[in-house]
Design a protein around this motif. Structure first.
Motif, PDB file in Angstrom:
ATOM      1  N   THR A 116     -90.774  54.151 -25.454  1.00 19.68           N
ATOM      2  CA  THR A 116     -91.354  54.430 -23.980  1.00 19.68           C
ATOM      3  C   THR A 116     -92.504  55.264 -24.191  1.00 19.68           C
ATOM      4  O   THR A 116     -93.743  55.077 -23.510  1.00 19.68           O
ATOM      5  N   VAL A 117     -92.522  56.368 -25.066  1.00 18.20           N
ATOM      6  CA  VAL A 117     -93.899  57.407 -24.831  1.00 18.20           C
ATOM      7  C   VAL A 117     -94.787  56.512 -25.691  1.00 18.20           C
ATOM      8  O   VAL A 117     -95.983  56.436 -25.145  1.00 18.20           O
ATOM      9  N   VAL A 118     -94.655  56.015 -26.929  1.00 20.29           N
ATOM     10  CA  VAL A 118     -95.657  55.072 -27.648  1.00 20.29           C
ATOM     11  C   VAL A 118     -96.449  54.153 -26.906  1.00 20.29           C
ATOM     12  O   VAL A 118     -97.439  53.936 -26.820  1.00 20.29           O
ATOM     13  N   THR A 119     -95.446  53.286 -26.136  1.00 16.64           N
ATOM     14  CA  THR A 119     -95.991  52.343 -25.187  1.00 16.64           C
ATOM     15  C   THR A 119     -97.052  52.878 -24.153  1.00 16.64           C
ATOM     16  O   THR A 119     -97.854  52.158 -23.938  1.00 16.64           O
ATOM     17  N   SER A 120     -96.502  53.912 -23.694  1.00 18.01           N
ATOM     18  CA  SER A 120     -97.248  54.420 -22.445  1.00 18.01           C
ATOM     19  C   SER A 120     -98.757  54.916 -23.188  1.00 18.01           C
ATOM     20  O   SER A 120     -99.733  54.616 -22.385  1.00 18.01           O
ATOM     21  N   ILE A 121     -98.575  55.546 -24.140  1.00 18.00           N
ATOM     22  CA  ILE A 121     -99.985  55.768 -24.794  1.00 18.00           C
ATOM     23  C   ILE A 121    -100.801  54.802 -25.140  1.00 18.00           C
ATOM     24  O   ILE A 121    -101.983  54.854 -24.732  1.00 18.00           O
ATOM     25  N   ALA A 122    -100.094  53.792 -26.011  1.00 14.20           N
ATOM     26  CA  ALA A 122    -101.091  52.658 -26.337  1.00 14.20           C
ATOM     27  C   ALA A 122    -101.649  51.958 -25.109  1.00 14.20           C
ATOM     28  O   ALA A 122    -102.718  51.597 -25.040  1.00 14.20           O
ATOM     29  N   GLU A 123    -100.836  51.742 -24.205  1.00 15.05           N
ATOM     30  CA  GLU A 123    -101.276  51.271 -22.650  1.00 15.05           C
ATOM     31  C   GLU A 123    -102.290  51.883 -21.870  1.00 15.05           C
ATOM     32  O   GLU A 123    -103.362  51.364 -21.479  1.00 15.05           O
ATOM     33  N   GLU A 124    -102.246  53.184 -22.162  1.00 17.99           N
ATOM     34  CA  GLU A 124    -103.159  54.127 -21.213  1.00 17.99           C
ATOM     35  C   GLU A 124    -104.541  54.055 -22.118  1.00 17.99           C
ATOM     36  O   GLU A 124    -105.522  53.765 -21.380  1.00 17.99           O
ATOM     37  N   LEU A 125    -104.658  54.081 -23.490  1.00 13.51           N
ATOM     38  CA  LEU A 125    -105.736  53.793 -24.052  1.00 13.51           C
ATOM     39  C   LEU A 125    -106.260  52.461 -23.894  1.00 13.51           C
ATOM     40  O   LEU A 125    -107.562  52.495 -23.920  1.00 13.51           O
ATOM     41  N   ALA A 126    -105.606  51.422 -24.011  1.00 12.59           N
ATOM     42  CA  ALA A 126    -105.998  50.224 -23.789  1.00 12.59           C
ATOM     43  C   ALA A 126    -106.685  50.087 -22.243  1.00 12.59           C
ATOM     44  O   ALA A 126    -107.975  49.513 -22.166  1.00 12.59           O
ATOM     45  N   SER A 127    -106.298  50.719 -21.383  1.00  5.09           N
ATOM     46  CA  SER A 127    -106.789  50.479 -19.926  1.00  5.09           C
ATOM     47  C   SER A 127    -108.053  51.491 -19.697  1.00  5.09           C
ATOM     48  O   SER A 127    -108.625  50.992 -19.054  1.00  5.09           O
TER      49      SER A 127
END
Length: 368
Positions: free
Chosen positions: A19-30
């Motif tokens: 959950t943590v890593v997915t959130s960070i990756a997707e926020e950076l992608a956004s």
């Protein structure tokens, strides 16, 4: 700016780290960054999710035995990669451990996002893992000096004195969080009805037997729902046998054990819960507690990780304390609602991914 994040667990895996890593990756992608994730094989039908490219490797095993499968393929991939930034998530995982000795040869600026040096603080019953951890932490500091910066979850982790002991100064703190949209309107109050909830995999380390007995000791008439996505060592059947034992000892209470519930359904259960219980033996910064806070669900949790520093609930030492806390928070509506507001306000101010990722960007020195 091309960024690679390496993590053993990633979407759609249901775990705190994922959950943590997915959130960070997707926020950076956004925010427009070119994000790739190297992770374990799940036979995903689509290798991109919310703007993040996913690269799978068939690597099995764990720290307690040995890593096997496409280990050399992963090492070669890292040695041949040409990313500007590499973020390794966690130690004691194959995505980090396999490449530690190759860090000087891998291109790009490298960072470690640690989620806890668990076997530095917890004595495992696995004899091989115990012996291996002794040698592992005797040499880990040598490799950690290759990272431009290390992110820890909070100040009171076991990593802090470890890094200071070996004069590693390039570290700071990056907390867990949730997306801002996940946080409920703090002006709303919740009625004291519904059910008590626990969300944890059915692992002995998650220690659901603790909260199960506390629930039976308490005076509440509400039912208890437990949700897990996987089972270790037949622990779920053990919990079910305990439920029958407690029914005879304390009197019948309604308990539901749910398995393989989707993330979407799990969040619906969380949204409608009255109280959240968590009794894990070992945590660093439990995501389930943050999610309960964000949804305005008061928590009662064992004193693990940084839980005592959080707002929105109560931390306890034993089952009797948890039982008493259940009764106290459910019988006092004013207290209940105050705890709800404290938790939601804390999430808005400190623990949302938008703010946290901005801090990460500044520390890494990202320039688009």
């Amino acid at each position: 700016m091309r960024i690679l994040i390496t993590t053993e667990q990633y979407y759609p895996v249901q775990s705190g780290v994922s959950t943590v890593v997915t959130s960070i990756a997707e926020e950076l992608a956004s925010l427009g960054y070119d994000i790739s994730v190297a992770t374990g094989f799940l036979n995903r039908t689509v290798l991109e999710h919310n703007g993040v490219k996913i690269i799978e490797f068939k690597v099995n095993g764990g720290f307690g035995n040995y890593y096997r499968g496409e280990t050399q393929k992963y090492i070669d991939f890292m040695l041949q990669s040409d990313f500007d930034i590499i973020i390794n998530e966690c130690v004691q995982t194959w995505t980090t451990d396999l490449i530690l000795k190759y860090l000087p040869q891998i291109k790009g600026k490298k960072f470690l996002h640690s989620h806890g040096f668990s076997l530095l603080s917890y004595k495992t019953k696995n004899p091989w893992a115990y012996i291996k951890s002794k040698f592992y932490y005797q040499t880990l500091h040598i490799y950690l000096k290759e990272y431009a910066h290390i992110f820890l979850l909070h100040e009171n982790t076991v990593e802090t004195p470890y890094l200071k002991r070996y004069k590693i100064e390039q570290f700071s703190y990056l907390p867990n969080g949730v997306n801002r949209e996940f946080i409920r309107d703090k002006r709303k109050h919740r009625d004291n009805n519904g059910y008590l909830l626990n969300i944890s995999n059915y692992f002995p380390m998650k220690n659901q037997e603790f909260l199960l007995e506390a629930f039976y000791i308490s005076k509440t008439k509400l039912k208890l729902i437990l949700i897990g996505s996987s089972v270790l060592k037949d622990y779920l059947n053990y919990l079910k046998s305990l439920k029958m034992k407690f029914d005879k000892e304390y009197g019948f209470k309604e308990v539901e054990f749910l398995l393989d519930v989707s993330r979407e359904e799990t969040l619906k259960y969380l949204q409608n819960a009255t109280l959240f219980l968590h009794s894990s033996k070992l945590e660093v910064f439990p995501m389930v507690i943050l999610e309960a806070m964000a949804k305005g669900i008061p928590y009662i949790c064992t004193k693990v990780g940084n839980v005592e520093t959080l707002h929105g609930g109560v931390s306890v030492d034993n089952r009797a304390e948890m039982a008493l806390s259940i009764d106290n928070i459910l019988k006092n509506e004013e207290y209940y609602n105050r705890v709800v507001l404290e938790g939601v306000a804390s999430m808005e101010e400190e623990y949302n991914w938008q703010k946290i990722v901005q801090n990460l960007i500044q520390k890494i020195g990202l320039v688009q």
